[in-house]
Design an enzyme around this catalytic site. Sequence first.
Site, mmCIF file in Angstrom:
data_model
loop_
_atom_site.group_PDB
_atom_site.id
_atom_site.type_symbol
_atom_site.label_atom_id
_atom_site.label_comp_id
_atom_site.label_asym_id
_atom_site.label_seq_id
_atom_site.Cartn_x
_atom_site.Cartn_y
_atom_site.Cartn_z
ATOM 1 N N GLU A 91 12.928 1.796 6.610
ATOM 2 C CA GLU A 91 11.836 0.938 6.151
ATOM 3 C C GLU A 91 12.036 0.493 4.704
ATOM 4 O OE1 GLU A 91 6.973 1.422 5.928
ATOM 5 O OE2 GLU A 91 8.268 3.160 5.608
ATOM 6 N N ASP A 130 0.843 -1.183 0.000
ATOM 7 C CA ASP A 130 0.000 0.000 0.000
ATOM 8 C C ASP A 130 0.887 1.244 0.000
ATOM 9 O OD1 ASP A 130 0.727 -1.077 2.508
ATOM 10 O OD2 ASP A 130 -0.956 -0.172 3.542
#
Length: 574
Positions: A526, A318
């Site tokens: 990340e 996403d």
Amino acid sequence: MAPTAAAADAGDGEEEQAQALLALLQRVQSEALRALGPHDFDPKLYVDLPLATDATAAAAAAALASLMRLPAPSRGEMDAYISRYFAQAGSDLVAVADPPDFEPEPRGFLPRVESGAARAWALDVHALWRALTRRVSPAVAARPERHTLLPLPGRVVVPGSRFREVYYWDSYWVIRGLLVSKMYETAKDIALNLVYLVEKYGFVLNGARSYYTNRSQPPLLSSMIFDIYMATGDMVFVRRAFPSLVKEHSFWMSEVHNVRIMDNHGRVHNLSRYQAMWNKPRPESATIDEEFASKLTSTGAKEKFYHQVASTAESGWDFSSRWMRDSTDMTTLTTSYIIPVDLNTFILKMERDIAFFAKLIGDMTISERFSEASKARHNAIESVLWNSDMEQWLDYWLPTDENCQGVYQWKPNSQNRVIFASNFVPLWLNAHHAGLERFVDEAKLVRVMRSLQKSGLLQPAGIATSLSNTGQQWDFPNGWAPLQHMIVEGLLRSDSAEARKLAEDIATRWVRTNYAAYKATGAMHEKYDVEACGKSGGGGEYKPQTGFGWSNGVILSFLEEFGWPQEKEIGCSS
């Protein structure tokens, strides 16, 4: 298919209280946006707030109503309101500074890492497990109506930064890193927390929050159990988890996720797709979803959009152009009409794992049933998703103008011929279950490797997620640790020296960019920009995050697998 209510065994009263708190927090989120403006605004922060110990939801709601009557509350008024009625986000988690199985340098840790710089960094990454390990406060179980955090029985490792709870697919790579760090009990705790969620809700939630009970994430629980078993040989642990693996498989085979498709030979195959049980704004991103939906005119169109947004969140990607009919327009998300390559790879792996565990336990009936299921899914993936011209597996797009029921007829032009890193994820199946027939035979693996080499995905600092620079975080130029790891593991378990060399080359690029970024920023990230060594990634609906669970796990796994010789440069090559 219209979304259905979340499958939960939780009592109606508990569910009503959870929804009431969420509704309040979403109103807080909207008012905070009015007060603060979009700059530096993170909507997730507000739905993570627990009620203060001396506050009630009713009093907080009444005070909020007064704020909402103002033309625009000031930042000071908003801050004062939140300080009065809520505790700090994340305060309902308790830090575990000294996990009992943590050692500053475990015996046998990374024996092939000879470089002093590489080893010092690896120990820093290993030490991050202490900073990321938590327990859910006992107050959450005692007063669940005051929290969106869900109670869990064991320790968790959070990804980091804004992600203050355990997440499903992140946990697989966290566990891979914990196993390198010899933190076997923490790894078991994480997996058993997810087992607990299956027992309570019927599936593993996207994350351990009440607002995630409407969807799952890429299903890797069986892979966690498998890797922990291979490291520890703990059969008690396997027996404890086994019923939940079978239960989770039923969830992914239910009508919500299962699709039947007939190939050109008249054979009907069962494959799976992502589909959330939700048609409202995601609470953690409600203000963002509502802004996109404001472009749509009808209530029905908005509900369909919200359903697709939540379904995309279930994919873990996403967001990405992979799920959009028009990569410039979020409202064209069509995720629940796509049969994804990687999801079906994960479910085939789950079926192989369950067959393996059932045989260990001595239940040959279940073992044979899941062995046959894995073979059927193998045939389905090859019949529906494989493209021999491109030598890749491709997502398959279902028609959006039909009701998602019955049997679809396979059409070659329904394969999505756009290149994504997920097209190569089935290689990962070769890395597990030695002795079984390989998912990809050697000749085919070499052809897939050549396709990867020509794809444009291989970049100076790793594998790009896609070739399209859309501003979405699961697109170019971002690279993500899980994709590097799965493709590298698949190539590595080959008889081809060239494939093994390519695997090591990709891992080396990834290690170097992680190291350089760590030395520059003092943090693990990340995601990373694979065009430039040492540059963290960007894009998406929130600021780039540090911490970071799965990046840590993949780095430790790569260093364990490949080592790092003394003479090999660890930073970016000139």
